[in-house]
Design a protein around this motif. Sequence first.
Motif, PDB file in Angstrom:
ATOM      1  N   GLY A 121      -7.255   6.851  -7.443  1.00  0.00           N
ATOM      2  CA  GLY A 121      -6.482   5.760  -6.864  1.00  0.00           C
ATOM      3  C   GLY A 121      -6.157   6.003  -5.403  1.00  0.00           C
ATOM      4  O   GLY A 121      -6.193   5.072  -4.576  1.00  0.00           O
ATOM      5  N   LEU A 122      -5.856   7.249  -5.041  1.00  0.00           N
ATOM      6  CA  LEU A 122      -5.618   7.581  -3.635  1.00  0.00           C
ATOM      7  C   LEU A 122      -6.872   7.400  -2.796  1.00  0.00           C
ATOM      8  O   LEU A 122      -6.809   6.940  -1.641  1.00  0.00           O
ATOM      9  N   PHE A 123      -8.030   7.769  -3.368  1.00  0.00           N
ATOM     10  CA  PHE A 123      -9.289   7.551  -2.653  1.00  0.00           C
ATOM     11  C   PHE A 123      -9.558   6.061  -2.433  1.00  0.00           C
ATOM     12  O   PHE A 123     -10.087   5.665  -1.390  1.00  0.00           O
ATOM     13  N   MET A 124      -9.202   5.242  -3.405  1.00  0.00           N
ATOM     14  CA  MET A 124      -9.372   3.796  -3.243  1.00  0.00           C
ATOM     15  C   MET A 124      -8.493   3.263  -2.119  1.00  0.00           C
ATOM     16  O   MET A 124      -8.904   2.380  -1.350  1.00  0.00           O
TER      17      MET A 124
ATOM     18  N   PRO B 115       0.809  -1.236   0.000  1.00  0.00           N
ATOM     19  CA  PRO B 115       0.000   0.000   0.000  1.00  0.00           C
ATOM     20  C   PRO B 115       0.832   1.272   0.000  1.00  0.00           C
ATOM     21  O   PRO B 115       0.462   2.264  -0.641  1.00  0.00           O
ATOM     22  N   ALA B 116       1.971   1.247   0.704  1.00  0.00           N
ATOM     23  CA  ALA B 116       2.838   2.433   0.714  1.00  0.00           C
ATOM     24  C   ALA B 116       3.423   2.706  -0.663  1.00  0.00           C
ATOM     25  O   ALA B 116       3.516   3.856  -1.102  1.00  0.00           O
ATOM     26  N   LEU B 117       3.802   1.636  -1.366  1.00  0.00           N
ATOM     27  CA  LEU B 117       4.335   1.816  -2.718  1.00  0.00           C
ATOM     28  C   LEU B 117       3.276   2.394  -3.656  1.00  0.00           C
ATOM     29  O   LEU B 117       3.552   3.300  -4.450  1.00  0.00           O
ATOM     30  N   PHE B 118       2.052   1.859  -3.562  1.00  0.00           N
ATOM     31  CA  PHE B 118       0.983   2.399  -4.397  1.00  0.00           C
ATOM     32  C   PHE B 118       0.667   3.850  -4.035  1.00  0.00           C
ATOM     33  O   PHE B 118       0.363   4.663  -4.905  1.00  0.00           O
TER      34      PHE B 118
END
Length: 204
Positions: A44-47, A4-7
Amino acid sequence: MILPALFFYLFAGVCVASAFMVIASRNPVHSVLFLILTFVNASGLFMLLGAEFLAMILIVVYVGAVAVLFLFVVMMLDVDFVELRQGFLNYLPVGALVGIVVLIELMLVLGGAVISPGAAKSIVTPIPQDISNTGALGLVLYTRYIYFFQAAGLILLVAMIGAIVLTLHHRPSAKRQSIPAQNARNTANSIEVRKVASGEGLQP
């Protein structure tokens, strides 16, 4: 926790870079395309935050309607942006003032988060576990913040009406349709019969 941190860093980095390119691109079509890329990465950040409703709204409404509409308007109207940029220096003081205000607000937000990290969690409404994210958002939006929601809608309505009034110009040279004038026409005021001599032609 690593994935998750990488994304997050991927989406956030591309979002910030594309947002900068929106204002840095000289071609307005490229600016709109970078704006679409910004919206996609923001969704994508909201997801990642678990707000799937906001992510889908950002894709469907902003990317599917607003950004594509901007792109079509820019491509079809053929606006002369060189002429529009000639008066840029006249609005520079106002833009600098707005930028300073936004910078102060961001510094206050970051300063508050550093001074008291638990302040943000203390005012957050708890999300019920038995309903979905969309239902919880609707309960908060239409109960606790209903007056702010209605005020925002009123402001957008006034802004839309103002934009229509400012951009709607009636040019005297443009011919417009008049329904009453068309209905009042008859053969007496529509047809003129002239007797033209042979070889002379019709004289004005």
